[in-house]
Design a protein around this motif. Sequence first.
Motif, PDB file in Angstrom:
ATOM      1  N   TYR A 153       0.828  -1.204   0.000  1.00  0.00           N
ATOM      2  CA  TYR A 153       0.000   0.000   0.000  1.00  0.00           C
ATOM      3  C   TYR A 153       0.866   1.259   0.000  1.00  0.00           C
ATOM      4  CZ  TYR A 153      -3.903  -3.064   1.266  1.00  0.00           C
ATOM      5  OH  TYR A 153      -4.843  -4.053   1.277  1.00  0.00           O
ATOM      6  N   GLU A 166     -10.266  12.374  -2.018  1.00  0.00           N
ATOM      7  CA  GLU A 166     -11.520  11.720  -1.677  1.00  0.00           C
ATOM      8  C   GLU A 166     -12.315  11.391  -2.933  1.00  0.00           C
ATOM      9  OE1 GLU A 166     -13.888  13.643   1.253  1.00  0.00           O
ATOM     10  OE2 GLU A 166     -12.441  13.278   2.855  1.00  0.00           O
ATOM     11  N   LYS A 167     -13.003  10.284  -2.850  1.00  0.00           N
ATOM     12  CA  LYS A 167     -13.900   9.871  -3.916  1.00  0.00           C
ATOM     13  C   LYS A 167     -15.168   9.356  -3.269  1.00  0.00           C
ATOM     14  CE  LYS A 167     -13.972   7.342  -8.279  1.00  0.00           C
ATOM     15  NZ  LYS A 167     -13.182   6.481  -9.202  1.00  0.00           N
ATOM     16  N   ILE A 192       0.063   5.398   0.901  1.00  0.00           N
ATOM     17  CA  ILE A 192      -0.930   6.364   1.378  1.00  0.00           C
ATOM     18  C   ILE A 192      -0.392   7.777   1.160  1.00  0.00           C
ATOM     19  CG2 ILE A 192      -2.297   7.162   3.326  1.00  0.00           C
ATOM     20  CD1 ILE A 192      -2.122   4.417   4.535  1.00  0.00           C
ATOM     21  N   PRO A 224      -4.649  12.371   1.387  1.00  0.00           N
ATOM     22  CA  PRO A 224      -5.427  11.430   0.580  1.00  0.00           C
ATOM     23  C   PRO A 224      -6.590  12.118  -0.131  1.00  0.00           C
ATOM     24  CG  PRO A 224      -4.984  10.522   2.757  1.00  0.00           C
ATOM     25  CD  PRO A 224      -4.588  11.958   2.800  1.00  0.00           C
ATOM     26  N   VAL A 250      -6.550   7.517   7.881  1.00  0.00           N
ATOM     27  CA  VAL A 250      -6.847   6.431   6.946  1.00  0.00           C
ATOM     28  C   VAL A 250      -5.887   5.259   7.155  1.00  0.00           C
ATOM     29  CG1 VAL A 250      -5.437   7.259   5.007  1.00  0.00           C
ATOM     30  CG2 VAL A 250      -7.468   5.894   4.549  1.00  0.00           C
ATOM     31  N   LYS A 268     -14.963   9.469   0.548  1.00  0.00           N
ATOM     32  CA  LYS A 268     -14.066   8.567   1.269  1.00  0.00           C
ATOM     33  C   LYS A 268     -12.633   8.752   0.778  1.00  0.00           C
ATOM     34  CE  LYS A 268     -17.618   5.043   2.033  1.00  0.00           C
ATOM     35  NZ  LYS A 268     -17.976   3.617   1.845  1.00  0.00           N
ATOM     36  N   PRO A 269     -11.651   8.675   1.687  1.00  0.00           N
ATOM     37  CA  PRO A 269     -10.250   8.838   1.277  1.00  0.00           C
ATOM     38  C   PRO A 269      -9.787   7.679   0.409  1.00  0.00           C
ATOM     39  CG  PRO A 269     -10.373   8.145   3.569  1.00  0.00           C
ATOM     40  CD  PRO A 269     -11.785   8.427   3.137  1.00  0.00           C
ATOM     41  N   VAL A 270      -8.934   7.985  -0.550  1.00  0.00           N
ATOM     42  CA  VAL A 270      -8.418   6.987  -1.482  1.00  0.00           C
ATOM     43  C   VAL A 270      -6.954   6.694  -1.167  1.00  0.00           C
ATOM     44  CG1 VAL A 270      -7.933   6.448  -3.905  1.00  0.00           C
ATOM     45  CG2 VAL A 270      -9.996   7.751  -3.302  1.00  0.00           C
ATOM     46  N   ILE A 271      -6.613   5.416  -1.092  1.00  0.00           N
ATOM     47  CA  ILE A 271      -5.229   4.982  -0.948  1.00  0.00           C
ATOM     48  C   ILE A 271      -4.910   4.058  -2.117  1.00  0.00           C
ATOM     49  CG2 ILE A 271      -5.269   5.205   1.568  1.00  0.00           C
ATOM     50  CD1 ILE A 271      -5.595   2.211   1.772  1.00  0.00           C
ATOM     51  N   TRP A 272      -3.635   3.785  -2.327  1.00  0.00           N
ATOM     52  CA  TRP A 272      -3.205   2.978  -3.460  1.00  0.00           C
ATOM     53  C   TRP A 272      -2.767   1.592  -2.988  1.00  0.00           C
ATOM     54  CZ3 TRP A 272      -4.161   7.842  -4.041  1.00  0.00           C
ATOM     55  CH2 TRP A 272      -4.332   8.383  -5.322  1.00  0.00           C
ATOM     56  N   GLN A 273      -3.334   0.549  -3.578  1.00  0.00           N
ATOM     57  CA  GLN A 273      -2.838  -0.807  -3.346  1.00  0.00           C
ATOM     58  C   GLN A 273      -2.031  -1.208  -4.574  1.00  0.00           C
ATOM     59  OE1 GLN A 273      -5.675  -3.944  -2.483  1.00  0.00           O
ATOM     60  NE2 GLN A 273      -4.044  -5.314  -1.788  1.00  0.00           N
TER      61      GLN A 273
END
Length: 276
Positions: A72, A80-81, A74, A78, A144, A84-89
């Motif tokens: 991940y 939002e979409k 972060i 972050p 997050v 909700k906050p967006v993080i990268w996997q």
Amino acid sequence: MKRLVWPLMLAALLAGCAGEKGIVDRGDYKVDTRRQAQAAYPRVKVLVIHYTADDFDASLATLTDRNVSSHYLIPASPPEKGGKPVIWQLVPERDLAWHAGISYWRGATRINDTSVGIELENRGWQNVAGQKRFAPFSAPQIDVLAKLARDIIQRYQIKPANVVAHSDVAPQRKDDPGPLFPWRALAAQGIGAWPEPDRVAFYLAGRSAYAPVEEGSLLTLLERYGYEVKPEMTDVQRKRVISAFQMHFRPTRYDGIADAETEAIAQALLEKYGQG
């Protein structure tokens, strides 16, 4: 007689369905999963927290290149979409990512094999007048992170002592996530280990916090807790192990000097979580 035919057919159909329970059809063959081995263990046992020491775009480019990876990433802020906050996997949790490198924790080497890695966008440290000055983490980023970490810990039943800093598993090479990372606040949310203050006070036993203690005895405690300590280590290497522990559990002073408070914290942690 005819009245019995349909109930018997239905019973036979249900029995057939019950017989297929636990049988997985994979197209060209079927797999019977009804008997599971007891000597089976999840791959993931450790959660490792990092900082990227770079901005987001550069960090993303590095972590998606061929030489290093993390599960991940972060952002510091972050996006939002849908509120909700967006993080990268970047790597599926089931797969191995190359984030810890040469590492050791609680008797295990190759921590990449048994861990999930989370990278936080953060500038790391800069040399200011001969001293390391670490960059702080943003509240939205930590918020997050806490949500993600709780999910991972619950999924794999990761023990508190196995939620660690990169510097814990590789103290000779790494400083991340550094002394400004909020370990104590996260531990209060059930994420990671933290000593009980009253037990630290018990083991301190009235001594001054910075009263010197025997370095070898302290390193024995740190080794029991989980850090890699070798007989052939140099003075600088021993100091880095102590400093890594202090950055995690006593970030107000992480000079790598063996003192009474560091010793008391180690004893309180061993009492609470046991040795690795």
